[in-house]
Every structure is written in structure tokens, then in C-alpha cells.
Design a protein around this motif. Structure first.
Motif, PDB file in Angstrom:
ATOM      1  N   LEU A 108       0.832  -1.208   0.000  1.00  0.00           N
ATOM      2  CA  LEU A 108       0.000   0.000   0.000  1.00  0.00           C
ATOM      3  C   LEU A 108       0.867   1.260   0.000  1.00  0.00           C
ATOM      4  O   LEU A 108       0.596   2.218  -0.733  1.00  0.00           O
ATOM      5  CB  LEU A 108      -0.909   0.015   1.226  1.00  0.00           C
ATOM      6  CG  LEU A 108      -2.143  -0.879   1.205  1.00  0.00           C
ATOM      7  CD1 LEU A 108      -2.829  -0.846   2.567  1.00  0.00           C
ATOM      8  CD2 LEU A 108      -3.117  -0.440   0.117  1.00  0.00           C
ATOM      9  N   ALA A 109       1.907   1.269   0.835  1.00  0.00           N
ATOM     10  CA  ALA A 109       2.768   2.449   0.938  1.00  0.00           C
ATOM     11  C   ALA A 109       3.434   2.767  -0.392  1.00  0.00           C
ATOM     12  O   ALA A 109       3.536   3.937  -0.791  1.00  0.00           O
ATOM     13  CB  ALA A 109       3.825   2.234   2.021  1.00  0.00           C
ATOM     14  N   ALA A 110       3.880   1.732  -1.115  1.00  0.00           N
ATOM     15  CA  ALA A 110       4.612   1.948  -2.369  1.00  0.00           C
ATOM     16  C   ALA A 110       3.691   2.152  -3.562  1.00  0.00           C
ATOM     17  O   ALA A 110       3.975   2.981  -4.434  1.00  0.00           O
ATOM     18  CB  ALA A 110       5.543   0.770  -2.624  1.00  0.00           C
ATOM     19  N   ALA A 111       2.586   1.412  -3.626  1.00  0.00           N
ATOM     20  CA  ALA A 111       1.758   1.400  -4.838  1.00  0.00           C
ATOM     21  C   ALA A 111       0.531   2.295  -4.755  1.00  0.00           C
ATOM     22  O   ALA A 111      -0.047   2.643  -5.788  1.00  0.00           O
ATOM     23  CB  ALA A 111       1.311  -0.035  -5.146  1.00  0.00           C
ATOM     24  N   VAL A 112       0.115   2.677  -3.549  1.00  0.00           N
ATOM     25  CA  VAL A 112      -1.143   3.411  -3.405  1.00  0.00           C
ATOM     26  C   VAL A 112      -0.955   4.743  -2.679  1.00  0.00           C
ATOM     27  O   VAL A 112      -1.400   5.799  -3.154  1.00  0.00           O
ATOM     28  CB  VAL A 112      -2.194   2.555  -2.652  1.00  0.00           C
ATOM     29  CG1 VAL A 112      -3.499   3.334  -2.460  1.00  0.00           C
ATOM     30  CG2 VAL A 112      -2.451   1.251  -3.389  1.00  0.00           C
ATOM     31  N   CYS A 113      -0.289   4.713  -1.536  1.00  0.00           N
ATOM     32  CA  CYS A 113      -0.327   5.861  -0.620  1.00  0.00           C
ATOM     33  C   CYS A 113       0.516   7.054  -1.056  1.00  0.00           C
ATOM     34  O   CYS A 113       0.365   8.138  -0.489  1.00  0.00           O
ATOM     35  CB  CYS A 113       0.097   5.418   0.782  1.00  0.00           C
ATOM     36  SG  CYS A 113      -1.082   4.293   1.538  1.00  0.00           S
ATOM     37  N   GLU A 114       1.399   6.875  -2.021  1.00  0.00           N
ATOM     38  CA  GLU A 114       2.139   8.041  -2.506  1.00  0.00           C
ATOM     39  C   GLU A 114       1.261   8.927  -3.386  1.00  0.00           C
ATOM     40  O   GLU A 114       1.554  10.108  -3.568  1.00  0.00           O
ATOM     41  CB  GLU A 114       3.388   7.604  -3.266  1.00  0.00           C
ATOM     42  CG  GLU A 114       4.464   7.024  -2.379  1.00  0.00           C
ATOM     43  CD  GLU A 114       5.765   6.792  -3.126  1.00  0.00           C
ATOM     44  OE1 GLU A 114       5.939   7.396  -4.209  1.00  0.00           O
ATOM     45  OE2 GLU A 114       6.613   6.010  -2.637  1.00  0.00           O
ATOM     46  N   ALA A 115       0.200   8.356  -3.944  1.00  0.00           N
ATOM     47  CA  ALA A 115      -0.683   9.132  -4.816  1.00  0.00           C
ATOM     48  C   ALA A 115      -2.076   9.310  -4.234  1.00  0.00           C
ATOM     49  O   ALA A 115      -2.799  10.219  -4.642  1.00  0.00           O
ATOM     50  CB  ALA A 115      -0.797   8.455  -6.191  1.00  0.00           C
TER      51      ALA A 115
END
Length: 284
Positions: A108-115
Motif C-alpha cells: 500500500l505504501a509503495a503502490a497506493v499511498c504516494e498518490a
């Protein structure tokens, strides 16, 4: 619920009928509903209230049990735990382990939460990921903790990457900008940060000159033009909004001192209402 939806999601298939063949009465109906709900929602129901009434009637007719007998099915204890284990084995699902939770958080942190910074949408992505990975979603409170941790890690990674693009002299000027200390006496001096964050006010020659001063002050910091090139517009807008409402250093101390009958640092009264319990998770 439409007949088409009932047929698509709640019709018992041949291999599923084999699973319920040795069960009778409430156990037969309860097991069948657990199975079909798990296939439909990607998780087990937490109680009778989550089962659609039309689905209960539809499945009851297929297994030859009266819908009212579902009231005798026990939602806690060894029987339902055994049923869940049977269904997980049949569907290829597994319970969420500590290692699974850590991997989900990192994904989630790498694929979702940055955007994406909205917790409810991050939560939806987590549930979709669980279903794709054949992981039974954890309890609501644990989902909440995973989402919070992923949001924090995503922002830390993003801000660290941005900070890495700053030249040393620019980073120094930024630290000096936010490290302004308010004087104990009111000298009328205004910090550069307070100037940049100030509201323009009505259009006038004075306000135009103030805005020009803001632009010059911001440009003097020397931020690279591509500093936020890979930051999602929604995330950037959220940071901008946070920067506009953040208080200057010492502002809270000043506000407390101005309140009659309250000493700085005194305990605050408890809020009138507490936030309700975390809402249950559900796959899209």
C-alpha cells in the motif's frame, strides 16, 4: 437484490453442494451462506445482519431448509471456526498473518499511498488486494492500523525523495525559514514564512506590492523547478492546505495566554462527543 445477482453470486455449484452434503438443518444453511457470502464479498460475514434477506431465502430453497432456522446457527464457537477453515481450504484463502499484514502495508505504501491520501480509498485498495492474494481480510481495527501505517510510510518515502533533490544551500534556507522564533515582545516584525502564508486581502496597490514581495521571497529560496514533478496533484493540494493552516512556532502558546482563566499548558476539557467505532470493511 435482483434475480440475476442472486443467480450469479448465490447459486450453489456442484462442487459446493458436495461440501454441504453431510450437514443438516441450521448447520447446513449457515455453512452454505458462509460459503456464498465469502465468494461474493471476499470475506466472512460478522453476523446474521450482514446477510441479504433475499439471499437467505434463495439459498434456503436450494438446501431445503427453512430460512427461519438460520436463527439457530451459532456465530461463535468451534462449529463456525471449523466451517470457516473448510471454506478457506475449498476457496484457497488463508487467514491474514503478521507477515501478510507487513507485506500489505509495504505494498500500500509503495503502490497506493504516494498518490492517494484518503484513508477510505486506501482501505478499499487493501480489500481488493486481499481478495486478489486470497487472504481473508483482517478485523476492522487491524485494517485501520494497516491503513494508517501505510499512509505514514508512503508520505515519509515521498518526502525523503523530495528532500534528496534539494541542494544543500536550498535545504539550509528552508530550515532557516521554518525555524523562526517569535520574540517575547511585539516588535511588529513579520517573518518571511508569515508573509508567504498571509491572506492577500482586498485588491489594492498595497496588496499587489505585498504579493510581489511574497513571490520574490519564495523565489529567493531557490527551489528546483522539478521538485514536485512526480507528486500527484491531489497530494500536493493536501500539502498546500496543511501548510496554510499550520500555526507558526509559539502561536499556540500565545493563544493560550490570551484566553482568560486558562494557564498555558493547562489540561483541555474532554470533547463533548467521541468518534464512533471503526466501520466494518467490505470489498467492492
Amino acid at each position: 437484490m435482483s434475480l440475476a445477482a442472486l443467480v450469479e453470486y448465490w447459486r450453489l455449484l456442484d462442487d459446493e453442494r458436495v461440501l454441504i452434503a453431510g450437514k443438516r438443518g441450521p448447520t447446513r444453511l449457515g455453512f452454505a451462506l458462509l460459503l456464498k457470502f465469502c465468494i461474493w464479498a471476499g470475506r466472512f460475514p460478522r453476523g446474521r445482519g450482514e446477510l441479504p434477506g433475499e439471499a437467505v431465502d434463495f439459498v434456503a430453497r436450494q438446501v431445503g431448509v427453512e430460512p427461519a432456522e438460520l436463527g439457530l446457527y451459532e456465530w461463535t464457537g468451534r462449529t463456525i471456526e471449523y466451517h470457516r477453515a473448510q471454506i478457506r481450504s475449498h476457496l484457497g484463502f488463508r487467514e491474514c498473518t503478521v507477515a501478510d499484514a507487513e507485506q500489505l502495508t509495504q505494498w500500500l505504501a509503495a503502490a497506493v499511498c504516494e498518490a492517494e491520501r484518503r484513508p477510505e480509498l486506501v482501505r478499499d485498495e487493501l480489500l481488493v488486494r486481499c481478495r486478489a492474494e486470497r487472504i481473508e481480510p483482517p478485523a476492522a481495527g487491524r485494517i485501520d492500523r494497516i491503513v494508517r501505517s501505510a499512509l505514514r510510510q508512503g508520505e515519509q518515502t515521498l518526502t525523503a525523495r523530495i528532500m534528496g533533490r534539494l541542494p544543500a544551500d536550498v535545504a539550509y534556507r528552508l530550515r532557516a525559514l521554518v525555524a523562526v522564533e517569535l520574540p517575547d515582545d511585539d516588535t511588529g516584525e513579520e517573518s518571511i514564512l508569515a508573509l508567504i502564508k498571509s491572506v492577500p486581502g482586498n485588491v489594492s496597490l498595497e496588496s499587489m506590492l505585498t504579493e510581489i514581495r511574497k513571490l520574490r521571497a519564495a523565489r529567493a529560496i531557490g527551489l528546483p523547478g522539478d521538485l514536485f514533478v512526480d507528486v500527484a496533484p491531489r497530494v500536493l493540494a493536501g500539502w498546500r492546505a496543511r501548510a496554510m493552516v499550520d500555526r507558526r512556532p509559539g502561536q499556540e502558546r500565545c493563544d493560550q495566554a490570551d484566553r482568560p482563566g486558562r494557564r498555558p499548558g493547562a489540561a483541555q476539557p474532554a470533547p463533548a462527543q467521541e468518534r464512533g467505532p471503526y466501520a466494518g470493511a467490505r470489498c467492492r
